[in-house]
Write a protein that holds these residues in place. Sequence first.
Motif, PDB file in Angstrom:
ATOM      1  N   VAL A  54      45.569  45.206  41.098  1.00  9.08           N
ATOM      2  CA  VAL A  54      47.116  45.483  39.844  1.00  9.08           C
ATOM      3  C   VAL A  54      48.074  45.651  40.982  1.00  9.08           C
ATOM      4  O   VAL A  54      48.539  47.042  41.379  1.00  9.08           O
ATOM      5  N   LEU A  55      48.883  45.147  40.945  1.00 12.11           N
ATOM      6  CA  LEU A  55      49.608  45.249  42.539  1.00 12.11           C
ATOM      7  C   LEU A  55      51.429  45.570  41.645  1.00 12.11           C
ATOM      8  O   LEU A  55      51.222  44.423  39.916  1.00 12.11           O
ATOM      9  N   GLU A  56      51.736  45.801  42.254  1.00 15.19           N
ATOM     10  CA  GLU A  56      53.322  46.382  41.393  1.00 15.19           C
ATOM     11  C   GLU A  56      53.886  45.479  41.260  1.00 15.19           C
ATOM     12  O   GLU A  56      54.239  44.747  42.267  1.00 15.19           O
ATOM     13  N   GLY A  57      53.993  45.263  40.528  1.00 19.65           N
ATOM     14  CA  GLY A  57      55.576  44.222  39.881  1.00 19.65           C
ATOM     15  C   GLY A  57      54.647  42.764  39.625  1.00 19.65           C
ATOM     16  O   GLY A  57      55.067  41.688  39.112  1.00 19.65           O
ATOM     17  N   HIS A  58      53.576  43.011  39.356  1.00 19.94           N
ATOM     18  CA  HIS A  58      52.310  41.784  39.258  1.00 19.94           C
ATOM     19  C   HIS A  58      51.833  42.390  37.910  1.00 19.94           C
ATOM     20  O   HIS A  58      51.277  43.402  37.586  1.00 19.94           O
ATOM     21  N   GLU A  59      51.118  40.849  37.318  1.00 20.62           N
ATOM     22  CA  GLU A  59      50.384  41.234  36.409  1.00 20.62           C
ATOM     23  C   GLU A  59      48.741  41.320  36.842  1.00 20.62           C
ATOM     24  O   GLU A  59      48.493  41.012  38.346  1.00 20.62           O
ATOM     25  N   PRO A  60      47.995  42.323  36.335  1.00 22.75           N
ATOM     26  CA  PRO A  60      46.767  42.903  36.883  1.00 22.75           C
ATOM     27  C   PRO A  60      45.622  41.700  36.946  1.00 22.75           C
ATOM     28  O   PRO A  60      45.985  39.814  36.224  1.00 22.75           O
ATOM     29  N   TYR A  77      49.589  49.552  45.249  1.00 17.56           N
ATOM     30  CA  TYR A  77      48.704  48.702  44.436  1.00 17.56           C
ATOM     31  C   TYR A  77      47.710  49.359  43.820  1.00 17.56           C
ATOM     32  O   TYR A  77      47.474  50.483  44.701  1.00 17.56           O
ATOM     33  N   VAL A  78      46.376  49.205  43.260  1.00 12.11           N
ATOM     34  CA  VAL A  78      45.444  49.986  42.290  1.00 12.11           C
ATOM     35  C   VAL A  78      44.121  49.351  42.274  1.00 12.11           C
ATOM     36  O   VAL A  78      44.175  47.650  41.662  1.00 12.11           O
ATOM     37  N   LEU A  79      43.290  49.487  43.141  1.00 15.83           N
ATOM     38  CA  LEU A  79      41.948  48.460  42.460  1.00 15.83           C
ATOM     39  C   LEU A  79      41.356  49.524  41.380  1.00 15.83           C
ATOM     40  O   LEU A  79      40.620  50.628  41.757  1.00 15.83           O
ATOM     41  N   ALA A  80      40.525  48.929  40.105  1.00 15.75           N
ATOM     42  CA  ALA A  80      39.911  50.491  39.628  1.00 15.75           C
ATOM     43  C   ALA A  80      38.790  49.447  38.681  1.00 15.75           C
ATOM     44  O   ALA A  80      39.356  47.810  38.519  1.00 15.75           O
ATOM     45  N   LEU A 136      50.130  38.395  47.091  1.00 17.40           N
ATOM     46  CA  LEU A 136      49.002  38.633  47.045  1.00 17.40           C
ATOM     47  C   LEU A 136      49.022  36.725  47.685  1.00 17.40           C
ATOM     48  O   LEU A 136      49.253  36.225  46.200  1.00 17.40           O
ATOM     49  N   VAL A 137      47.454  36.478  47.533  1.00 18.36           N
ATOM     50  CA  VAL A 137      46.655  35.271  47.820  1.00 18.36           C
ATOM     51  C   VAL A 137      45.364  35.615  47.232  1.00 18.36           C
ATOM     52  O   VAL A 137      43.985  36.459  47.473  1.00 18.36           O
ATOM     53  N   ILE A 138      44.923  34.905  45.860  1.00 17.06           N
ATOM     54  CA  ILE A 138      43.449  35.388  45.964  1.00 17.06           C
ATOM     55  C   ILE A 138      43.013  33.974  45.635  1.00 17.06           C
ATOM     56  O   ILE A 138      43.534  32.996  45.705  1.00 17.06           O
ATOM     57  N   VAL A 139      41.962  33.680  46.428  1.00 12.67           N
ATOM     58  CA  VAL A 139      40.636  32.952  46.638  1.00 12.67           C
ATOM     59  C   VAL A 139      38.852  33.344  45.471  1.00 12.67           C
ATOM     60  O   VAL A 139      38.362  34.034  46.170  1.00 12.67           O
ATOM     61  N   ARG A 140      38.807  32.202  44.351  1.00 14.23           N
ATOM     62  CA  ARG A 140      38.174  32.409  43.679  1.00 14.23           C
ATOM     63  C   ARG A 140      36.913  32.025  44.423  1.00 14.23           C
ATOM     64  O   ARG A 140      36.975  31.703  44.967  1.00 14.23           O
ATOM     65  N   ALA A 141      35.973  32.583  44.651  1.00 12.75           N
ATOM     66  CA  ALA A 141      33.980  31.788  44.564  1.00 12.75           C
ATOM     67  C   ALA A 141      33.959  30.629  43.927  1.00 12.75           C
ATOM     68  O   ALA A 141      33.419  29.764  45.215  1.00 12.75           O
ATOM     69  N   ALA A 142      34.569  30.197  43.246  1.00 11.12           N
ATOM     70  CA  ALA A 142      34.313  28.867  43.116  1.00 11.12           C
ATOM     71  C   ALA A 142      35.303  27.912  43.963  1.00 11.12           C
ATOM     72  O   ALA A 142      34.721  26.212  43.515  1.00 11.12           O
TER      73      ALA A 142
END
Length: 317
Positions: A54-60, A77-80, A136-142
């Motif tokens: 959960v990054l402040e100002g962004h969708e979880p 940011y939060v990891l949960a 934030l950059v996300i790279v999914r396993a797929a």
Amino acid sequence: MLGFRDPMADAIGLLRPRTVIGPTLRAVGEWALRFDPFLHVRIGGLVRGTCWLVLEGHEPVFLREGDTFMLGNPPPYVLASTLDASPRPAAPVLAGADHGTVWIGPESEDDLYLCVGHIAFDDRNAALLTDLLPPLVIVRAADPHGHRLGQLIDHLATEVGIAAAGGPLVQNHLAQILLVHMLRAHAGQTDRPTGWLGALNEDGIGAALRAVHADVAHSWNLKELAEISHMSRSAFAQAFRSHVGVPPLEYLIQWRMSLARDALTRDTMSISELARATGYRSESAFSTAFRRVVGSSPRSFRDEARALAATRSDQAG
């Protein structure tokens, strides 16, 4: 000659990355950690399990096993484990690491196995990269790059957890390899201008960038660069600005000044030598360009760098 041949290698080398890896996090049950904002880049990935980011100002964002993420100059940011968990400060929890690992819950079991590294850069040139990155950059396993990134995270987590000879060196190199692959993945998944990063994927523009970096002292003009790209001058200028975000010759000036800042900070050559090495026929022409981009004269910049280095040396002593 100050330039090399590959713009990504040039830029990362100029940034003089310093990596801090771990500790790894193993958790079970309900938990949440709140991280303070920090400069530059943090990269992490899930070796096993799932969690929320959960990054402040962004969708979880829900992360799964094999996913990797990169944070550029992020806010808090939060990891949960769940969005309902009440976060606690991460710093004191991480400070209690034992042999490179932090446990939340019983050490005999874990639902989550997470590895995170922080990569800091030389402040004077950090914007070369950080200005190109979203928070934030996300790279999914797929994803196409996902499998390779997942393997790197797994390897990095293993290195953190063992006290093997050469461990810090291996961790440092793995983190930088991970950074390069994350940058490649980011450049391939966005349609907005990403500076030199995204332009490397374009044959014509990439060829011009590599030529500039291979011989930064050459007196480049728009006609020469367009010919290298096999484009007309107008088409090249438009395509370059579209992909890189600035006109070709402005990029050249910015890159020359980045090299100049680094050389002046390290005090490796005289100002007249530096002027010639960056493609200027006179010290005055170089100084004018430097002042326009950096905001101070080369001499003042070097004097400030020397004073800062002396202060740090005194503090270390």
